[in-house]
Scaffold this active site. Sequence first.
Site, PDB file in Angstrom:
ATOM      1  NE  ARG A 160      -3.380  -2.534   2.211  1.00  0.00           N
ATOM      2  CZ  ARG A 160      -2.832  -3.321   3.063  1.00  0.00           C
ATOM      3  NH1 ARG A 160      -2.000  -4.119   3.236  1.00  0.00           N
ATOM      4  NH2 ARG A 160      -4.301  -4.691   3.421  1.00  0.00           N
ATOM      5  CE  LYS A 185      -7.365  -1.644   5.527  1.00  0.00           C
ATOM      6  NZ  LYS A 185      -8.598  -2.149   4.137  1.00  0.00           N
ATOM      7  CG  HIS A 291      -5.218   1.066  -3.071  1.00  0.00           C
ATOM      8  ND1 HIS A 291      -3.766  -0.064  -2.553  1.00  0.00           N
ATOM      9  CD2 HIS A 291      -6.148  -0.202  -3.080  1.00  0.00           C
ATOM     10  CE1 HIS A 291      -5.019  -0.671  -1.563  1.00  0.00           C
ATOM     11  NE2 HIS A 291      -5.705  -0.852  -2.244  1.00  0.00           N
ATOM     12  NE  ARG A 294      -2.907  -3.968  -1.260  1.00  0.00           N
ATOM     13  CZ  ARG A 294      -2.471  -5.048  -0.744  1.00  0.00           C
ATOM     14  NH1 ARG A 294      -0.986  -5.151   0.028  1.00  0.00           N
ATOM     15  NH2 ARG A 294      -2.801  -5.381   0.645  1.00  0.00           N
ATOM     16  CG  HIS A 317      -5.961  -9.059   1.295  1.00  0.00           C
ATOM     17  ND1 HIS A 317      -6.179  -9.796   0.049  1.00  0.00           N
ATOM     18  CD2 HIS A 317      -5.338  -8.405   1.071  1.00  0.00           C
ATOM     19  CE1 HIS A 317      -6.271  -8.590  -0.644  1.00  0.00           C
ATOM     20  NE2 HIS A 317      -5.695  -7.483  -0.354  1.00  0.00           N
ATOM     21  CE1 TYR A 326      -7.125  -6.835  -6.193  1.00  0.00           C
ATOM     22  CE2 TYR A 326      -5.971  -8.008  -5.113  1.00  0.00           C
ATOM     23  CZ  TYR A 326      -6.458  -7.591  -5.393  1.00  0.00           C
ATOM     24  OH  TYR A 326      -6.601  -5.844  -4.637  1.00  0.00           O
TER      25      TYR A 326
END
Length: 344
Positions: A160, A185, A291, A294, A317, A326
Amino acid sequence: MAQPSVAPSATVGHEPGWQGTADAPPPRLLSRLREALRVRHYSIRTEQAYVEWARRFIRFHALRHPASLGAAEVQAFLTHLAVDRSVASPTQNQAKSALLFLYREVLGVQLPWLDDIIGAKLPRRLPVVLTPSEVRGLLAQLSGGAMGLLGALLYGTGMRLLEALRLRVKDIEFERREIVVRDGKGAKDRVTVLPENLVQPLQAQLSRVRALHLRDLEAGRGNVRLPDALEVKYPNADRQWGWQWVFPSTVHSVDPRSGVEQRHHMNETSVQKAVALAARRAGIVKPCSPHVLRHSFATHLLQAGYDIRTVQELLGHADVKTTMIYTHVLNRGGRGVRSPLDSM
């Protein structure tokens, strides 16, 4: 939950029922909100956002104190944001989270009426993904200096934007071809790949940064912000080379929490503007932000045949369902479906 309104002077100033002294006046509501957020180690951005939502909420209800308001007033404010201001669903939900934190953690008010407050439904949208040729065109327009290197790093690692900007010298493992992403995150660390093509450019960047750091040290500066209370445990660590930013700002600035003048990392707004401008120059008509690089990293890895669990770990994630978005990009369009028109 009708209650008498509080006088505006009590609203913007102090809590109802709080009695201060001549030497120690009662703290203001927003100051208490900031303290509660810092005690729980919320980020500075979350702190700024929550304080601003609390301020807007108070102003929306004519400076009445939140303690005198209830479910109807909270719902009216959220409805105003959605209907009159046309804010996006995540923005509306952030406002709701800020108000819930204010009531629960600062005012200590139990909220049995929470279930009656309707939150915005988050839309499920496919991410914007660039083709490999579009990525090459974008990076070509960004080429040169730290900005070009940063763009290539975002695409080559899947980080990120803020993760890349907060990268420190010690977190680059050249021999192992790894980058350690600290405090990503969800306050999680992870390891991602260091592209072979970026080894020499990163080493050149660190040489420039080291020269800048040495000049700062000679001028009596050279300190950076450290996470949590490390500056207490390691008093001189903020001037050590390993803790310096890989992408430092060109100027010094004052830390909003400590008030200390330091060299911060590059501003993310500058990167966002540079990427948008580079996309226009490259003739890319898709909405393009840092972003997007990414998203493109993850999609192109899956196209290359990498396992989705591997991609999940590289992206950081928590749930593979997040990474599965994706696969929807891969399964649609020219490569996923053969149009009947092509069979005629």
